[in-house]
Design a protein around this motif. Structure first.
Motif, PDB file in Angstrom:
ATOM      1  N   LEU A 185      44.084  83.704  46.626  1.00  0.00           N
ATOM      2  CA  LEU A 185      43.133  82.568  46.754  1.00  0.00           C
ATOM      3  C   LEU A 185      43.613  81.786  45.233  1.00  0.00           C
ATOM      4  CD1 LEU A 185      40.603  81.022  48.118  1.00  0.00           C
ATOM      5  CD2 LEU A 185      39.249  82.325  46.485  1.00  0.00           C
ATOM      6  N   ALA A 186      43.727  80.404  45.734  1.00  0.00           N
ATOM      7  CA  ALA A 186      43.944  79.639  44.375  1.00  0.00           C
ATOM      8  C   ALA A 186      42.662  78.438  44.407  1.00  0.00           C
ATOM      9  CB  ALA A 186      45.309  78.776  44.506  1.00  0.00           C
ATOM     10  N   MET A 187      41.960  78.640  43.296  1.00  0.00           N
ATOM     11  CA  MET A 187      40.731  77.750  42.897  1.00  0.00           C
ATOM     12  C   MET A 187      41.313  76.529  42.326  1.00  0.00           C
ATOM     13  SD  MET A 187      38.493  79.705  44.324  1.00  0.00           S
ATOM     14  CE  MET A 187      36.996  78.963  43.854  1.00  0.00           C
TER      15      MET A 187
ATOM     16  N   ILE B  46      35.027  74.730  47.750  1.00  0.00           N
ATOM     17  CA  ILE B  46      35.634  73.335  47.617  1.00  0.00           C
ATOM     18  C   ILE B  46      37.014  73.199  46.697  1.00  0.00           C
ATOM     19  CG2 ILE B  46      35.243  70.847  47.262  1.00  0.00           C
ATOM     20  CD1 ILE B  46      32.318  71.870  47.995  1.00  0.00           C
ATOM     21  N   GLY B  47      37.995  72.420  47.316  1.00  0.00           N
ATOM     22  CA  GLY B  47      39.270  72.355  46.511  1.00  0.00           C
ATOM     23  C   GLY B  47      40.124  73.653  46.239  1.00  0.00           C
ATOM     24  N   SER B  48      39.773  74.749  46.894  1.00  0.00           N
ATOM     25  CA  SER B  48      40.759  75.893  46.956  1.00  0.00           C
ATOM     26  C   SER B  48      41.615  76.006  48.060  1.00  0.00           C
ATOM     27  CB  SER B  48      39.741  77.191  47.091  1.00  0.00           C
ATOM     28  OG  SER B  48      39.239  77.529  48.026  1.00  0.00           O
ATOM     29  N   LYS B  49      42.623  76.769  48.047  1.00  0.00           N
ATOM     30  CA  LYS B  49      43.580  77.042  49.112  1.00  0.00           C
ATOM     31  C   LYS B  49      43.779  78.610  48.976  1.00  0.00           C
ATOM     32  CE  LYS B  49      46.422  73.427  50.448  1.00  0.00           C
ATOM     33  NZ  LYS B  49      47.596  72.687  50.262  1.00  0.00           N
ATOM     34  N   ALA B  50      43.961  79.115  50.647  1.00  0.00           N
ATOM     35  CA  ALA B  50      44.262  80.516  50.503  1.00  0.00           C
ATOM     36  C   ALA B  50      45.531  80.778  51.622  1.00  0.00           C
ATOM     37  CB  ALA B  50      42.969  81.156  51.288  1.00  0.00           C
ATOM     38  N   ARG B  51      46.254  81.729  51.004  1.00  0.00           N
ATOM     39  CA  ARG B  51      47.571  82.207  51.725  1.00  0.00           C
ATOM     40  C   ARG B  51      47.675  83.368  51.786  1.00  0.00           C
ATOM     41  NH1 ARG B  51      52.003  81.491  47.260  1.00  0.00           N
ATOM     42  NH2 ARG B  51      50.708  81.297  45.580  1.00  0.00           N
ATOM     43  N   ILE B  52      48.415  84.178  52.907  1.00  0.00           N
ATOM     44  CA  ILE B  52      48.837  85.355  53.065  1.00  0.00           C
ATOM     45  C   ILE B  52      50.155  85.621  52.823  1.00  0.00           C
ATOM     46  CG2 ILE B  52      48.765  87.417  54.463  1.00  0.00           C
ATOM     47  CD1 ILE B  52      46.658  85.394  56.237  1.00  0.00           C
ATOM     48  N   MET B  53      50.612  86.367  51.692  1.00  0.00           N
ATOM     49  CA  MET B  53      52.081  86.222  51.322  1.00  0.00           C
ATOM     50  C   MET B  53      52.336  87.827  51.697  1.00  0.00           C
ATOM     51  SD  MET B  53      52.387  84.719  47.544  1.00  0.00           S
ATOM     52  CE  MET B  53      53.862  84.931  47.491  1.00  0.00           C
ATOM     53  N   PRO B  54      53.656  88.044  52.626  1.00  0.00           N
ATOM     54  CA  PRO B  54      54.237  89.192  52.735  1.00  0.00           C
ATOM     55  C   PRO B  54      54.787  89.898  51.529  1.00  0.00           C
ATOM     56  CG  PRO B  54      55.241  87.713  53.991  1.00  0.00           C
ATOM     57  CD  PRO B  54      54.281  87.026  53.254  1.00  0.00           C
ATOM     58  N   GLU B  55      54.396  90.768  51.049  1.00  0.00           N
ATOM     59  CA  GLU B  55      55.279  91.625  49.712  1.00  0.00           C
ATOM     60  C   GLU B  55      55.753  92.762  50.173  1.00  0.00           C
ATOM     61  OE1 GLU B  55      52.644  91.435  46.329  1.00  0.00           O
ATOM     62  OE2 GLU B  55      51.959  93.341  46.870  1.00  0.00           O
TER      63      GLU B  55
END
Ligand code: NAD
Length: 439
Positions: free
Chosen positions: A437-439, A96-105
């Motif tokens: 993942l940012a909590m 709950i409250g977190s967001k996930a993203r996929i970053m090409p690096e």
């Protein structure tokens, strides 16, 4: 253990620091590099034409075609790079409250080896993807096309600082030296045999690889196909660059009652395109890259003939011109050398079938090819072949052309390669997909 020269070590050390700067670069900064590269190639286009003729006896149209394919790759990046670089929001997370993203690096330092058959395009096309993805590159052009190698090195030296892209001219010893280093990624275009060496070297450093290899590309002609059209296209593409194209059609499966007509039509195309007044036209036919490859392909023909194959047309060779005549063989025995190796020369092997499953079973038993071609007017036939076979790519009712579609990934599978590129797929191949993942 190969001795690594001071220059190779010093460039690697410099790029090992600078790769972090490039990784953080913006789309604008990467596109500025690509623009400089495109401008430099444009300024040297006439030199490319000359070098290509010297190395491969390629005509002007073919040489300019290679250059155009590089511009296509760069222009695609101009249009879409900013979007490719955007992080992709992932599906909702279980926290709950977190967001996930996929970053090409960016991967970091990419070692790039190119082949000699399209020595200019197959160096600068992958280099465009390497730069678009924010990498540094250590580049080795192919030594068997020395004029193009020299020209490519001049262009790279003019355009880039060594900390971004460094070029090294040389052969196998140099290749092995470069393979000693713990690169972040290796992008290799070449033969399956050397692909295994490259992958073995990469394994020592757990370096990721893109292997763009070759193989024996099969063609299945269905009973519903327009036979004259199929034969014309297959014959023309089989002798492109005197047969030295990774995507050339090679093993032709044709219904037994159509075989004679197919052969007659293919022979007609050979005569129309590659002969003049009954004699081989060396400019249209092209040449084998060197004496070793000339002897290799000549040996396939001599060996198959000795073992009982029927040379229906061609089979002749001209050692002064390093030319092999476009050749059609039938009844090639299983123990002929050519049956086990990519020909990389202008030979069509004809196999006949009563039931298409005979062709499919044979294809299933071979190493997965880079391309498979189907000629038919029956959509169900296409789907059935697709379901029962595997290959890097497929073109239906023509040969090679899937490679020219920017929206399609280009690459092989298992024996014909690992990974794919072109456009967005090249950017992705040269990037690591990082999960955040940012909590
Ligand atoms: P190759 O494998 O002989 O050489 C490619 C590179 O590997 C060169 O830079 C060469 O210096 C290096 N090399 C050669 N031998 C080596 C060794 N023993 N150890 C380390 N490095 C070595 O390939 P090639 O003859 O230049 O090209 C022909 C092959 O490439 C064919 O098999 C063809 O199908 C394939 N090819 C594939 C594609 C594709 O996009 N999939 C395109 C063109 C060619």
């Amino acid at each position: 253990m190969n001795k690594v020269s001071e220059r190779v070590q010093s460039v690697f050390k410099t790029q090992s620091q600078h790769k972090w700067v490039n990784k953080a670069s913006t789309a604008e900064q990467r596109l500025a590099k690509l623009q400089k590269m495109k401008d430099a190639i444009q300024a040297r286009e006439d030199d490319v034409v000359k070098a290509m003729h010297l190395d491969l006896r390629r005509d002007e149209e073919g040489a300019r075609g290679e250059v155009t394919s590089i511009y296509g790759e760069i222009d695609h990046a101009f249009a879409d790079l900013a979007q490719w670089m955007e992080p992709v929001e992932a599906d909702p997370t279980p926290f709950i409250g977190s967001k996930a993203r996929i970053m090409p690096e960016a991967r970091g330092i990419v070692l790039l080896f190119s082949p000699w058959n399209y020595p200019f395009a197959l160096l600068f096309q992958p280099l465009a993807s390497i730069i678009a993805a924010g990498n540094c590159a250590m580049v080795k052009p192919n030594e068997l096309a020395p004029n193009i190698s020299k020209l490519a090195a001049e262009i790279i030296n003019d355009v880039f600082d060594e900390k971004d892209v460094a070029v090294f001219e040389g052969g196998v010893d140099l290749a092995n030296e470069l393979l000693e280093l713990p690169m972040d990624h290796i992008f290799f275009t070449g033969s399956p045999a050397v692909g295994k060496i490259v992958m073995g070297a990469a394994a020592k450093n757990l370096t990721s690889v893109t292997l763009e290899l070759g193989g024996k590309n099969p063609v299945i002609i269905d009973r519903t196909a327009d036979l004259a059209d199929a034969a014309g296209k297959i014959a023309a593409f089989r002798n492109l660059n005197n047969g030295q194209v990774c995507l050339c059609p090679e093993n032709i499966w044709v219904p037994e009652e159509m075989a004679q007509d197919f052969i007659a039509a293919a022979q007609g195309t050979f005569q129309a395109l590659f002969y003049k007044d009954g004699a081989l036209n060396p400019d249209a036919n092209g040449k084998m890259i060197d004496e070793r490859n000339f002897q290799r392909v000549k040996n396939y023909i001599d060996d198959a003939r000795e073992k009982g194959a029927n040379i229906v047309c061609g089979g002749d060779t001209d050692s002064d011109l390093l030319s092999i005549h476009p050749t059609i063989m039938t009844d090639v025995p299983a123990n002929a050398i050519i049956m086990g190796e990519e020909t990389f020369g202008p030979i069509l092997n004809i196999f006949t079938y009563k039931d298409a499953d005979e062709a499919i079973t044979s294809i299933q038993q071979q190493s997965k090819p880079l391309a498979l071609y189907v000629f038919t007017t029956d959509d169900d036939f296409v789907e059935s072949v697709l379901a029962k076979t595997s290959s890097g790519g497929v073109t239906v009712n023509n040969c090679l052309l899937h490679v020219a579609v920017p929206g399609l990934p280009f690459g092989g599978v298992n024996g014909s390669g690992i990974g794919a590129y072109h456009g967005k797929f090249g950017f992705q191949e040269l990037s690591h997909q990082r999960s955040v993942l940012a909590m």
